[in-house]
Design an enzyme around this catalytic site. Structure first.
Site, PDB file in Angstrom:
ATOM      1  N   SER A 130     -37.560  43.506 -41.278  1.00  0.00           N
ATOM      2  CA  SER A 130     -36.593  44.376 -40.605  1.00  0.00           C
ATOM      3  C   SER A 130     -37.149  45.785 -40.449  1.00  0.00           C
ATOM      4  CB  SER A 130     -35.287  44.446 -41.388  1.00  0.00           C
ATOM      5  OG  SER A 130     -34.412  45.327 -40.725  1.00  0.00           O
ATOM      6  N   LYS A 187     -32.207  37.871 -44.627  1.00  0.00           N
ATOM      7  CA  LYS A 187     -32.430  38.695 -43.428  1.00  0.00           C
ATOM      8  C   LYS A 187     -31.265  38.536 -42.446  1.00  0.00           C
ATOM      9  CE  LYS A 187     -34.265  41.224 -40.213  1.00  0.00           C
ATOM     10  NZ  LYS A 187     -34.330  40.775 -38.906  1.00  0.00           N
ATOM     11  N   HIS A 190     -28.431  40.529 -43.642  1.00  0.00           N
ATOM     12  CA  HIS A 190     -28.749  41.931 -43.306  1.00  0.00           C
ATOM     13  C   HIS A 190     -28.341  42.225 -41.859  1.00  0.00           C
ATOM     14  CE1 HIS A 190     -31.404  44.585 -41.029  1.00  0.00           C
ATOM     15  NE2 HIS A 190     -31.429  45.365 -42.091  1.00  0.00           N
ATOM     16  N   ASN A 191     -28.726  41.337 -40.946  1.00  0.00           N
ATOM     17  CA  ASN A 191     -28.409  41.565 -39.532  1.00  0.00           C
ATOM     18  C   ASN A 191     -26.899  41.516 -39.293  1.00  0.00           C
ATOM     19  OD1 ASN A 191     -31.188  41.426 -39.313  1.00  0.00           O
ATOM     20  ND2 ASN A 191     -31.130  40.389 -37.357  1.00  0.00           N
ATOM     21  N   GLU A 194     -25.436  44.631 -40.358  1.00  0.00           N
ATOM     22  CA  GLU A 194     -25.790  45.624 -39.324  1.00  0.00           C
ATOM     23  C   GLU A 194     -24.772  45.555 -38.169  1.00  0.00           C
ATOM     24  OE1 GLU A 194     -29.980  45.305 -38.154  1.00  0.00           O
ATOM     25  OE2 GLU A 194     -29.338  45.547 -36.083  1.00  0.00           O
TER      26      GLU A 194
HETATM   27  P1  NBP Z   1     -40.821  38.400 -29.036  1.00  0.00           P
HETATM   28  O1  NBP Z   1     -39.725  37.798 -29.829  1.00  0.00           O
HETATM   29  O2  NBP Z   1     -40.514  39.024 -27.737  1.00  0.00           O
HETATM   30  O3  NBP Z   1     -41.934  37.250 -28.807  1.00  0.00           O
HETATM   31  C1  NBP Z   1     -43.081  37.509 -28.045  1.00  0.00           C
HETATM   32  C2  NBP Z   1     -44.297  36.906 -28.719  1.00  0.00           C
HETATM   33  O4  NBP Z   1     -44.132  35.480 -28.891  1.00  0.00           O
HETATM   34  C3  NBP Z   1     -45.532  37.065 -27.821  1.00  0.00           C
HETATM   35  O5  NBP Z   1     -46.655  37.291 -28.658  1.00  0.00           O
HETATM   36  C4  NBP Z   1     -45.599  35.715 -27.131  1.00  0.00           C
HETATM   37  O6  NBP Z   1     -46.871  35.404 -26.636  1.00  0.00           O
HETATM   38  C5  NBP Z   1     -45.248  34.823 -28.284  1.00  0.00           C
HETATM   39  N1  NBP Z   1     -44.915  33.452 -27.859  1.00  0.00           N
HETATM   40  C6  NBP Z   1     -43.877  32.978 -27.161  1.00  0.00           C
HETATM   41 BR1  NBP Z   1     -42.535  34.025 -26.437  1.00  0.00          BR
HETATM   42  N2  NBP Z   1     -43.896  31.656 -26.996  1.00  0.00           N
HETATM   43  C7  NBP Z   1     -45.023  31.251 -27.607  1.00  0.00           C
HETATM   44  C8  NBP Z   1     -45.617  29.993 -27.778  1.00  0.00           C
HETATM   45  N3  NBP Z   1     -45.051  28.886 -27.323  1.00  0.00           N
HETATM   46  N4  NBP Z   1     -46.782  29.937 -28.438  1.00  0.00           N
HETATM   47  C9  NBP Z   1     -47.379  31.041 -28.912  1.00  0.00           C
HETATM   48  N5  NBP Z   1     -46.850  32.287 -28.804  1.00  0.00           N
HETATM   49  C10 NBP Z   1     -45.679  32.380 -28.152  1.00  0.00           C
HETATM   50  O7  NBP Z   1     -41.666  39.425 -29.941  1.00  0.00           O
HETATM   51  P2  NBP Z   1     -41.144  40.583 -30.924  1.00  0.00           P
HETATM   52  O8  NBP Z   1     -40.028  41.361 -30.345  1.00  0.00           O
HETATM   53  O9  NBP Z   1     -42.376  41.290 -31.360  1.00  0.00           O
HETATM   54  O10 NBP Z   1     -40.554  39.779 -32.178  1.00  0.00           O
HETATM   55  C11 NBP Z   1     -41.315  38.856 -32.916  1.00  0.00           C
HETATM   56  C12 NBP Z   1     -40.395  38.195 -33.923  1.00  0.00           C
HETATM   57  O11 NBP Z   1     -39.885  39.194 -34.825  1.00  0.00           O
HETATM   58  C13 NBP Z   1     -39.176  37.519 -33.295  1.00  0.00           C
HETATM   59  O12 NBP Z   1     -38.814  36.402 -34.034  1.00  0.00           O
HETATM   60  C14 NBP Z   1     -38.109  38.573 -33.432  1.00  0.00           C
HETATM   61  O13 NBP Z   1     -36.805  38.029 -33.427  1.00  0.00           O
HETATM   62  C15 NBP Z   1     -38.468  39.191 -34.780  1.00  0.00           C
HETATM   63  N6  NBP Z   1     -38.016  40.570 -34.975  1.00  0.00           N
HETATM   64  C16 NBP Z   1     -38.033  41.456 -33.950  1.00  0.00           C
HETATM   65  C17 NBP Z   1     -37.632  42.763 -34.172  1.00  0.00           C
HETATM   66  C18 NBP Z   1     -37.668  43.778 -33.059  1.00  0.00           C
HETATM   67  O14 NBP Z   1     -37.199  44.900 -33.279  1.00  0.00           O
HETATM   68  N7  NBP Z   1     -38.233  43.446 -31.892  1.00  0.00           N
HETATM   69  C19 NBP Z   1     -37.221  43.148 -35.438  1.00  0.00           C
HETATM   70  C20 NBP Z   1     -37.254  42.234 -36.473  1.00  0.00           C
HETATM   71  C21 NBP Z   1     -37.656  40.939 -36.233  1.00  0.00           C
HETATM   72  P3  NBP Z   1     -47.251  35.784 -25.108  1.00  0.00           P
HETATM   73  O15 NBP Z   1     -47.724  37.199 -25.145  1.00  0.00           O
HETATM   74  O16 NBP Z   1     -48.319  34.827 -24.762  1.00  0.00           O
HETATM   75  O17 NBP Z   1     -46.006  35.622 -24.271  1.00  0.00           O
END
Ligand code: NBP
Length: 490
Positions: A130, A187, A190-191, A194
C-alpha cells in the site's frame, strides 16, 4: 543457471517500476522484466540509468539473472495475469525459489496459489502493498503472507524498503502477517477502511460546505487544524491540500469545484463488504461507502430526480427545522460537532474492520496479530494515522479485545464525541443532507451498546410464517409456537 541479482521484479507499471527503484536504492541488484519489453528498455535507459539493474526481455533470461534462492516479485494487474506468470515461472525456477505477488489480489486466489506453488517445491508470498506510487518508491506498507519459510529470506529486504515509523523512525511497516492469503486479506481490510475514511471525510465536507457555508479557504483552515489533533492522518492532510488547489485548466476558481461528482472503484471495498456478509459480521461502514460510490455514479438519474423530489421545507416541520438551523448557526460549534462526528464514526469504522479481521482469522486459522496490523498501517499507506498507535496499544494490552469500542481510550473518545455526533446526524437528516456513513456508524454504535434489540419480534415472525423456531429469555431450549392458535382470533 543463476545470476547475481538479489531480486527480480516483473511488471513495470507505476507500482513495479517504483518498487524496483526502491529495492535498488537499498543496495540490492535488481533484475526486471515486463511483458511489453519496450518498458524494460525505457526504465534501463531512463530512471535506472547508471544504477544496479539488469533488464531482461524473456522470462527465461529474467529467472536466470537472479541468485538462488530467487526472490521473484510480480506487480502486475491482479487476476489471470498472475496465474499465467506463475505457470510460466514454475518450470524455470529451482526448488526453494520464492514467487511473490504484490498486487491487489483476492485472498482466495492467494490461498489457492500458495498451495499450487508449494506443491511445485517453491515458496509463495502474497504481499499486500500500500502507498501508491510514492509509497512504492519511498517506503510502502507491506503485508506479506503465504509460505512462512520464505520470510527469513525476504525479511531484511522487505523491511529495508518499507516505510518506517516510531520516535527514531526505525520501526518498519512490514511484518509477517500469516499463512496463505492472510497478507492479502489484511490489505483488503486496509482498503475497505480507506473507503470508509474517505466517505466520512466527504460527508464532513458536504456538511461544512452546504450547511455551514464554509468556503474552500475556510475548509483548508479547518482541515489544517484537524490534522494537528486526533484526526491527524494522510487523508486529512491531502484533503486540506485539495482545498487550496486552484483550477489547472484556466479557470480562476478551485479545482475541487470543477470535478464531476461521480466516484469510481476498483473492487477491494466490495470484496470486504461481500466477505463481511459471508462471515455474518456487520461491517456497515465499508458497505455504506461502496453504496455511496454507487449512488454517486448514477449522476444522470440523480439529475433527473433532483428536478422532481423535494427535500424538507420549513413548512414540513418548522420547530425541528429551526432547531437544526440553530445547531448549524454557530459556525465554530458546528465545525466542532462535525469533527466529533467524524472522529467517532472513524473509531466505529476501525472497530468494524478489526472485528472482521478477527472473524476471518478464526475462520481460516491465520492467527493474526491485530496490534501488528495496526502498526503495518501506521506508515507508508493511505490510511496512515496517529490514531493507529492507540489501536496498537489496545491490542498489545488486550490481545483478545472483542471490539475496539470497549477499550477505555476509545470508549471515552466516543463518549466525549457523542453529543456532537448525534446533533450532526439529526441536523443533516432534518435539513436533507445525506450522511450515510455518519449515521451507519451511529446506528452500529447504538445497536452494539443495547442489550436488547427488536430481534425478539423478528424471531416471532420467522416462527409464525416458517416454523423457524426461537429461544426464550427465561428457559433453555428451542421452541416453536402455533401462532394461529395463540393470536387474537379475527
Ligand atoms: P496495473 O495494475 O495497471 O498492471 C499493469 C502491469 O501488468 C503492466 O506491467 C502489464 O504489462 C502487466 N500485465 C498485464 Br495488465 N497483463 C499481463 C499478463 N497477462 N502477463 C504479464 N504482465 C501483464 O499496474 P499497477 O497500477 O502498477 O499495479 C500493479 C499491482 O499493484 C496491481 O495488482 C494493483 O492493483 C496493485 N496496486 C496498485 C496501486 C496503485 O496505486 N496503482 C497501489 C497498491 C497496489 P504490459 O506493460 O505488457 O501491459
Amino acid at each position: 543457471m543463476s545470476g547475481d541479482c538479489d531480486f527480480g521484479l516483473i511488471g513495470l507499471a507505476v507500482m513495479g517500476e517504483n518498487l524496483a527503484l526502491n529495492v535498488e536504492s537499498r543496495g540490492y541488484k535488481v533484475a526486471v522484466y515486463n511483458r511489453t519489453t519496450s518498458k524494460v528498455d525505457e526504465l534501463i535507459e531512463g530512471r535506472a540509468k547508471g544504477k544496479n539493474f539488469v533488464g531482461t526481455h524473456t522470462l527465461e533470461d529474467f529467472v536466470a539473472a537472479v541468485a538462488r534462492p530467487r526472490k521473484l516479485m510480480m506487480l502486475v494487474k491482479a487476476g489471470p495475469a498472475v496465474d499465467a506468470i506463475i505457470d510460466s515461472l514454475i518450470p524455470l525456477c529451482d526448488e526453494g525459489d520464492i514467487i511473490i505477488d504484490g498486487g491487489n489480489t483476492y485472498y482466495v486466489d492467494t490461498e489457492r496459489r500458495t498451495k499450487l506453488v508449494e506443491e511445485a517445491g517453491l515458496l509463495y508470498v502474497g504481499a499486500g502493498v500500500s502507498g501508491g506510487e510514492e509509497g512504492a518508491l519511498k517506503g510502502p506498507s507491506l503485508m506479506p503472507g503465504g509460505t512462512e519459510a520464505a520470510w527469513p529470506h525476504i525479511k531484511d529486504m522487505f523491511q529495508s524498503i518499507a516505510a518506517k515509523v516510531g520516535p527514531n523512525n526505525d520501526i518498519p511497516c512490514c511484518e509477517w502477517v500469516g499463512p496463505r492469503g492472510a497478507g492479502h486479506y489484511v490489505k483488503m481490510v486496509h482498503n475497505g477502511i480507506e473507503y470508509g475514511d474517505m466517505q466520512l471525510i466527504c460527508e464532513a465536507y458536504q456538511l461544512l460546505h452546504e450547511l455551514g457555508g464554509l468556503s474552500n479557504e475556510e475548509l483548508y483552515d479547518v482541515f489544517a487544524k484537524w490534522n494537528e489533533g486526533v484526526l491527524q492522518s494522510y487523508l486529512i492532510e491531502i484533503t486540506r491540500d485539495i482545498f487550496s488547489a486552484k483550477d489547472d485548466q484556466g479557470g480562476d476558481g478551485f479545482l475541487v469545484d470543477q470535478i464531476l461528482d461521480v466516484a469510481g472503484a476498483k473492487g477491494t471495498g466490495k470484496w470486504m463488504s461481500q466477505l463481511a456478509l459471508d462471515l455474518g459480521v456487520p461491517s456497515t461502514l465499508v458497505t455504506t461507502a461502496v453504496f455511496a460510490r454507487g449512488l454517486s455514479a448514477q449522476k444522470e438519474a440523480r439529475t433527473r430526480a433532483s428536478k422532481k423530489l423535494n427535500g424538507p421545507t420549513d413548512s414540513n416541520n418548522p420547530e425541528m427545522s429551526a432547531l437544526a438551523k440553530s445547531l448549524v448557526g454557530d459556525k465554530a460549534a458546528f465545525v466542532q460537532a462535525v469533527h466529533d462526528a467524524l472522529y467517532a464514526s472513524k473509531i466505529v469504522s476501525y472497530a468494524q474492520g478489526f472485528v472482521q479481521l478477527q472473524a476471518a482469522s478464526a475462520e481460516h486459522d491465520w492467527g493474526l496479530d491485530y496490534g501488528q496490523s495496526a502498526l503495518l498501517w501506521r506508515g507508508g499507506c493511505i490510511i496512515r494515522a496517529q490514531f493507529l498507535d492507540r489501536i496498537k496499544e489496545a491490542f498489545d494490552e488486550q490481545p483478545n479485545l472483542e471490539n475496539l469500542l470497549l477499550y477505555p481510550y476509545f470508549e471515552e473518545a466516543v463518549e466525549n464525541a457523542q453529543s456532537g455526533w448525534r446533533a450532526v446526524v439529526s441536523a443533516a437528516s432534518l435539513l436533507g443532507i445525506p450522511v450515510p456513513a455518519f449515521s451507519a456508524a451511529l446506528n452500529y454504535f447504538d445497536g452494539y451498546r443495547l442489550e436488547r434489540l427488536p430481534a425478539n419480534l423478528l424471531q416471532a415472525q420467522r416462527d409464525y410464517f416458517g416454523a423457524h423456531t426461537y429461544q426464550r429469555v427465561d428457559r433453555e431450549g428451542t421452541f416453536h409456537s402455533e401462532w394461529l392458535d395463540l393470536r387474537k382470533q379475527p
